[in-house]
Design an enzyme around this catalytic site. Structure first.
Site, PDB file in Angstrom:
ATOM      1  N   HIS A  42       1.014  -1.129  -0.125  1.00  0.00           N
ATOM      2  CA  HIS A  42       0.023  -0.233   0.025  1.00  0.00           C
ATOM      3  C   HIS A  42       0.806   1.285   0.051  1.00  0.00           C
ATOM      4  CE1 HIS A  42       1.333  -0.373   4.249  1.00  0.00           C
ATOM      5  NE2 HIS A  42       1.046   0.833   4.095  1.00  0.00           N
ATOM      6  N   HIS A 124       5.640   6.183  -0.937  1.00  0.00           N
ATOM      7  CA  HIS A 124       6.191   4.919  -1.244  1.00  0.00           C
ATOM      8  C   HIS A 124       5.478   3.778  -0.933  1.00  0.00           C
ATOM      9  CE1 HIS A 124       7.183   5.692   3.063  1.00  0.00           C
ATOM     10  NE2 HIS A 124       7.502   4.309   3.183  1.00  0.00           N
TER      11      HIS A 124
END
Ligand code: 2AM
Length: 175
Positions: A42, A124
């Site tokens: 995620h 990220h």
């Protein structure tokens, strides 16, 4: 009162998690770090920490008022942060919509008393954890793209030595 470990994030559409896991296995040796499970991949927008149910409800109400356009995410960058031991996938140029959405959620979290890291937001997807030793990064010839048309609130659960993330609620972005 009970508290849950919560964060706002962008999940990855199928079949991207499996594609990334296959690519990761080709690119990184086993000793590079501990791979994050496909289901756990995620992109975090705002980390909230341990939050009471009451505070979570307030944050969910605020999240529902966000008016934000959908955007396209280009995953074309990778990096290694040796200190937290993270190998990540990200974008060379973060879309404005992503930065605005994260900024809004982080501001709402801070106003609600959830400590926010003073470090700038660096979007990220964590691929490997415990990656504290030097890692050879893959050549930058990869590129995945997907449309982000919603964001979600997740709970982080830890049991039997494993972390898993449960999606509690999602909110649409506008097309
Ligand atoms: P990471 O992947 O870079 O470790 C669930 O734990 C998510 O919240 C992860 O994506 C993690 O980021 C992020 N996270 C965990 N603790 C955090 C903290 N103290 N500050 C910011 N983000 C955090």
């Amino acid at each position: 009162m009970s508290a849950r470990r919560l964060f706002f994030a962008i999940g990855l559409p199928e079949p991207l998690p499996e594609q990334l896991v296959r690519w990761r296995a080709q690119q990184f040796p086993e000793e590079a770090g501990r791979p994050v499970a496909a289901a756990n991949l995620h992109l975090t927008l705002a980390f909230l920490g341990e939050v009471s149910d009451e505070k979570a409800q307030g944050l969910q109400r605020l999240a529902g008022r966000i008016q934000q356009r959908a955007f396209t995410l280009d995953l074309d960058d990778a990096g290694h942060w040796p200190r937290p031991g993270v190998v990540w996938l990200g974008c060379r140029q973060a879309p404005r919509g992503l930065l605005q959405l994260a900024e809004m959620l982080r501001a709402q979290a801070a106003r609600s008393g959830c400590h926010q890291s003073p470090q700038p937001f660096h979007p990220h997807i964590t691929l490997l954890r415990n990656a504290t030793r030097p890692v050879a990064l893959p050549p930058r010839n990869f590129h995945w793209q997907f449309r982000v048309d919603h964001f979600s609130l997740y709970q982080s659960l830890f049991s039997q030595g494993r972390t898993r993330y449960r999606c509690l609620q999602s909110w649409p972005l506008q097309e």
